[in-house]
Design a protein around this motif. Sequence first.
Motif, PDB file in Angstrom:
ATOM      1  N   LYS A 111       0.801  -1.227   0.000  1.00 36.22           N
ATOM      2  CA  LYS A 111       0.000   0.000   0.000  1.00 36.22           C
ATOM      3  C   LYS A 111       0.837   1.283   0.000  1.00 36.22           C
ATOM      4  CE  LYS A 111      -4.042  -1.891   2.402  1.00 36.22           C
ATOM      5  NZ  LYS A 111      -4.883  -1.760   3.607  1.00 36.22           N
ATOM      6  N   TYR A 112       0.216   2.321  -0.545  1.00 36.96           N
ATOM      7  CA  TYR A 112       0.696   3.716  -0.477  1.00 36.96           C
ATOM      8  C   TYR A 112       1.919   4.012  -1.343  1.00 36.96           C
ATOM      9  CZ  TYR A 112      -2.224   2.908   3.604  1.00 36.96           C
ATOM     10  OH  TYR A 112      -3.243   2.490   4.422  1.00 36.96           O
ATOM     11  N   LYS A 113       2.391   3.038  -2.067  1.00 38.06           N
ATOM     12  CA  LYS A 113       3.458   3.271  -3.036  1.00 38.06           C
ATOM     13  C   LYS A 113       3.391   2.179  -4.089  1.00 38.06           C
ATOM     14  CE  LYS A 113       6.921   1.159   0.053  1.00 38.06           C
ATOM     15  NZ  LYS A 113       8.241   1.384   0.698  1.00 38.06           N
ATOM     16  N   SER A 114       4.192   2.328  -5.143  1.00 37.74           N
ATOM     17  CA  SER A 114       4.145   1.366  -6.245  1.00 37.74           C
ATOM     18  C   SER A 114       5.543   0.925  -6.628  1.00 37.74           C
ATOM     19  CB  SER A 114       3.445   1.990  -7.461  1.00 37.74           C
ATOM     20  OG  SER A 114       2.088   2.274  -7.187  1.00 37.74           O
ATOM     21  N   LEU A 115       5.610  -0.244  -7.234  1.00 39.43           N
ATOM     22  CA  LEU A 115       6.887  -0.742  -7.739  1.00 39.43           C
ATOM     23  C   LEU A 115       7.304   0.036  -8.979  1.00 39.43           C
ATOM     24  CD1 LEU A 115       6.173  -4.592  -7.634  1.00 39.43           C
ATOM     25  CD2 LEU A 115       7.541  -3.292  -5.978  1.00 39.43           C
ATOM     26  N   ASP A 116       8.591   0.040  -9.243  1.00 38.54           N
ATOM     27  CA  ASP A 116       9.122   0.601 -10.476  1.00 38.54           C
ATOM     28  C   ASP A 116       8.794  -0.372 -11.614  1.00 38.54           C
ATOM     29  OD1 ASP A 116      10.610   1.505 -12.628  1.00 38.54           O
ATOM     30  OD2 ASP A 116      12.349   2.059 -11.410  1.00 38.54           O
ATOM     31  N   LYS A 117       7.963   0.069 -12.547  1.00 42.16           N
ATOM     32  CA  LYS A 117       7.492  -0.829 -13.604  1.00 42.16           C
ATOM     33  C   LYS A 117       8.587  -1.202 -14.604  1.00 42.16           C
ATOM     34  CE  LYS A 117       2.790   0.894 -13.206  1.00 42.16           C
ATOM     35  NZ  LYS A 117       1.696   1.655 -13.850  1.00 42.16           N
ATOM     36  N   ARG A 118       9.715  -0.524 -14.540  1.00 49.17           N
ATOM     37  CA  ARG A 118      10.816  -0.831 -15.454  1.00 49.17           C
ATOM     38  C   ARG A 118      11.649  -2.012 -14.967  1.00 49.17           C
ATOM     39  NH1 ARG A 118      13.406   5.016 -15.178  1.00 49.17           N
ATOM     40  NH2 ARG A 118      12.939   4.492 -12.992  1.00 49.17           N
ATOM     41  N   LYS A 119      11.518  -2.361 -13.686  1.00 52.96           N
ATOM     42  CA  LYS A 119      12.360  -3.414 -13.117  1.00 52.96           C
ATOM     43  C   LYS A 119      11.855  -4.802 -13.505  1.00 52.96           C
ATOM     44  CE  LYS A 119      14.321  -0.918  -9.188  1.00 52.96           C
ATOM     45  NZ  LYS A 119      14.556  -0.945  -7.733  1.00 52.96           N
ATOM     46  N   SER A 120      12.781  -5.729 -13.549  1.00 53.08           N
ATOM     47  CA  SER A 120      12.442  -7.094 -13.965  1.00 53.08           C
ATOM     48  C   SER A 120      11.471  -7.749 -12.989  1.00 53.08           C
ATOM     49  CB  SER A 120      13.718  -7.939 -14.074  1.00 53.08           C
ATOM     50  OG  SER A 120      14.415  -7.967 -12.839  1.00 53.08           O
ATOM     51  N   PHE A 121      11.579  -7.432 -11.703  1.00 53.76           N
ATOM     52  CA  PHE A 121      10.672  -8.020 -10.715  1.00 53.76           C
ATOM     53  C   PHE A 121       9.226  -7.674 -11.040  1.00 53.76           C
ATOM     54  CE2 PHE A 121       8.242  -7.592  -6.722  1.00 53.76           C
ATOM     55  CZ  PHE A 121       8.299  -8.915  -6.292  1.00 53.76           C
ATOM     56  N   THR A 122       8.983  -6.405 -11.340  1.00 51.33           N
ATOM     57  CA  THR A 122       7.630  -5.956 -11.662  1.00 51.33           C
ATOM     58  C   THR A 122       7.119  -6.640 -12.919  1.00 51.33           C
ATOM     59  OG1 THR A 122       8.307  -3.795 -10.788  1.00 51.33           O
ATOM     60  CG2 THR A 122       6.181  -3.898 -11.903  1.00 51.33           C
ATOM     61  N   LYS A 123       7.986  -6.767 -13.907  1.00 47.29           N
ATOM     62  CA  LYS A 123       7.597  -7.418 -15.167  1.00 47.29           C
ATOM     63  C   LYS A 123       7.276  -8.893 -14.952  1.00 47.29           C
ATOM     64  CE  LYS A 123      10.247  -4.194 -18.024  1.00 47.29           C
ATOM     65  NZ  LYS A 123      11.436  -4.001 -18.893  1.00 47.29           N
ATOM     66  N   GLU A 124       8.023  -9.546 -14.063  1.00 46.66           N
ATOM     67  CA  GLU A 124       7.772 -10.962 -13.775  1.00 46.66           C
ATOM     68  C   GLU A 124       6.443 -11.144 -13.040  1.00 46.66           C
ATOM     69  OE1 GLU A 124       9.388 -13.830 -14.611  1.00 46.66           O
ATOM     70  OE2 GLU A 124      10.582 -12.563 -15.937  1.00 46.66           O
ATOM     71  N   VAL A 125       6.135 -10.218 -12.139  1.00 46.44           N
ATOM     72  CA  VAL A 125       4.835 -10.272 -11.442  1.00 46.44           C
ATOM     73  C   VAL A 125       3.711 -10.196 -12.468  1.00 46.44           C
ATOM     74  CG1 VAL A 125       3.280  -9.114  -9.845  1.00 46.44           C
ATOM     75  CG2 VAL A 125       5.701  -9.290  -9.282  1.00 46.44           C
ATOM     76  N   ALA A 126       3.808  -9.236 -13.391  1.00 45.20           N
ATOM     77  CA  ALA A 126       2.776  -9.059 -14.424  1.00 45.20           C
ATOM     78  C   ALA A 126       2.694 -10.276 -15.342  1.00 45.20           C
ATOM     79  CB  ALA A 126       3.068  -7.801 -15.231  1.00 45.20           C
ATOM     80  N   LYS A 127       3.829 -10.926 -15.565  1.00 44.51           N
ATOM     81  CA  LYS A 127       3.875 -12.079 -16.464  1.00 44.51           C
ATOM     82  C   LYS A 127       3.265 -13.326 -15.834  1.00 44.51           C
ATOM     83  CE  LYS A 127       7.277 -15.021 -18.829  1.00 44.51           C
ATOM     84  NZ  LYS A 127       8.741 -15.255 -19.052  1.00 44.51           N
ATOM     85  N   ASN A 128       3.535 -13.548 -14.557  1.00 45.90           N
ATOM     86  CA  ASN A 128       3.140 -14.791 -13.902  1.00 45.90           C
ATOM     87  C   ASN A 128       1.954 -14.677 -12.952  1.00 45.90           C
ATOM     88  OD1 ASN A 128       5.290 -16.509 -15.001  1.00 45.90           O
ATOM     89  ND2 ASN A 128       6.646 -15.184 -13.828  1.00 45.90           N
ATOM     90  N   GLY A 129       1.463 -13.454 -12.774  1.00 47.00           N
ATOM     91  CA  GLY A 129       0.337 -13.261 -11.866  1.00 47.00           C
ATOM     92  C   GLY A 129      -0.455 -12.024 -12.245  1.00 47.00           C
ATOM     93  N   ILE A 130      -1.072 -11.405 -11.257  1.00 50.95           N
ATOM     94  CA  ILE A 130      -1.856 -10.179 -11.457  1.00 50.95           C
ATOM     95  C   ILE A 130      -1.140  -9.022 -10.776  1.00 50.95           C
ATOM     96  CG2 ILE A 130      -4.047  -9.001 -11.057  1.00 50.95           C
ATOM     97  CD1 ILE A 130      -4.288 -11.329 -13.000  1.00 50.95           C
ATOM     98  N   LEU A 131      -0.749  -8.032 -11.556  1.00 53.64           N
ATOM     99  CA  LEU A 131      -0.162  -6.808 -11.022  1.00 53.64           C
ATOM    100  C   LEU A 131      -1.220  -5.720 -11.119  1.00 53.64           C
ATOM    101  CD1 LEU A 131       2.386  -5.242 -10.016  1.00 53.64           C
ATOM    102  CD2 LEU A 131       2.824  -4.700 -12.420  1.00 53.64           C
ATOM    103  N   PHE A 132      -1.627  -5.179  -9.983  1.00 54.57           N
ATOM    104  CA  PHE A 132      -2.696  -4.175  -9.964  1.00 54.57           C
ATOM    105  C   PHE A 132      -2.209  -2.926  -9.247  1.00 54.57           C
ATOM    106  CE2 PHE A 132      -6.274  -2.295  -7.513  1.00 54.57           C
ATOM    107  CZ  PHE A 132      -6.988  -1.771  -8.588  1.00 54.57           C
ATOM    108  N   GLU A 133      -2.341  -1.779  -9.926  1.00 54.30           N
ATOM    109  CA  GLU A 133      -1.990  -0.499  -9.301  1.00 54.30           C
ATOM    110  C   GLU A 133      -3.263   0.253  -8.958  1.00 54.30           C
ATOM    111  OE1 GLU A 133       1.046   3.280  -9.757  1.00 54.30           O
ATOM    112  OE2 GLU A 133       0.557   2.096 -11.538  1.00 54.30           O
ATOM    113  N   SER A 134      -3.443   0.507  -7.673  1.00 55.01           N
ATOM    114  CA  SER A 134      -4.642   1.170  -7.168  1.00 55.01           C
ATOM    115  C   SER A 134      -4.356   2.665  -7.024  1.00 55.01           C
ATOM    116  CB  SER A 134      -5.028   0.575  -5.811  1.00 55.01           C
ATOM    117  OG  SER A 134      -6.208   1.140  -5.328  1.00 55.01           O
ATOM    118  N   LYS A 135      -4.906   3.451  -7.944  1.00 51.06           N
ATOM    119  CA  LYS A 135      -4.629   4.882  -7.952  1.00 51.06           C
ATOM    120  C   LYS A 135      -5.753   5.676  -7.288  1.00 51.06           C
ATOM    121  CE  LYS A 135      -1.934   4.700 -12.260  1.00 51.06           C
ATOM    122  NZ  LYS A 135      -1.815   5.202 -13.643  1.00 51.06           N
TER     123      LYS A 135
END
Length: 333
Positions: A111-135
């Motif tokens: 909560k209250y912050k977001s991952l850097d979408k350029r990083k490989s970790f963030t890309k792997e989350v989006a690839k293998n699961g659900i990455l949701f940004e609550s704005k």
Amino acid sequence: MTFEDILKSLKKKEYAPVYFLMGEESFFIDQITDYIIENALNESDKDFNQTILYGKDTDIGTIVTTARRFPMMAEKQLVVVREAQNIKNIDQLLSYIQNPLHSTILVINYKYKSLDKRKSFTKEVAKNGILFESKKIYENQVPDWIKNYTSKQGYQIDSKACFLLAEFLGNDLGKITNAIDKLTINTTEAKTISPGDIEKNIGISKDFNNFELQNALGKKDVFKANQIINYFATNEKNNPMVVTIALLHSYFSKVLKYYFIKNKTNDKMVASTLQINPYFVKDYKLAAKNYNPKKLVYIIALLREYDLKSKGIGDVSTKHGDLLKELIFKILH
């Protein structure tokens, strides 16, 4: 995926192995998490197959070990990590994210912050699961959001009552939903929430508030404006000057903007340009008749001046109530 997309898939019992829920608006994160907790497992399976961890009290090793366990006499296990923003080096979960156990539903609340979408970790989350940004939703979107949420509860809300809630609670959806839930419980006879219901149950005066002050100034109703300001002066704690000035600055800026709209006869275009509800277009048209552009520029400068004074810059002794009275007098005369 959007919030609606995720809920739609969850209602179909389509569960991803990983949900990484991040962002400034905690309401949507909590809604998704609560739905998964309530529906992913049968009640009989929860004792052995549901684990709730907290960021302050856990670490990456514990999360991975828990997530890699196999469910006990059930198809799936659920692991929820709340307050994951408190975990240092969250990206050390990468090895698990790259190869998640499909009998585990791992839900991470960040909560209250977001991952850097350029990083490989963030890309792997989006690839293998659900990455949701609550704005956070924009403040001009809040009234419509309130109406939609209220409608889903089986109620309607008066436009003025809607504005009062939006003004009083801002864009904090958690507070807004709590208020609406309280109102629906206490509004049993009529299915429409009125300003009177707001005053009775939430404590916002239906007659003496910034919305009514805005209307009184737009109409150049000197008596009503002075009534409201006197009320504010005797209730400074509940009516902070900084909030009043911010709202009036937004209001008069929009009235000035109205002058530069080419097609003023098209209410939908006016509402879209000013980012207001079409219901209130007539009020802005009336205000534009009462204040010419030169006066509006003067008022906006006044609001900036009194904002500084309210913060002790250029005036350290005058009470906020008296400053507000001075300001309103200069706006109206």
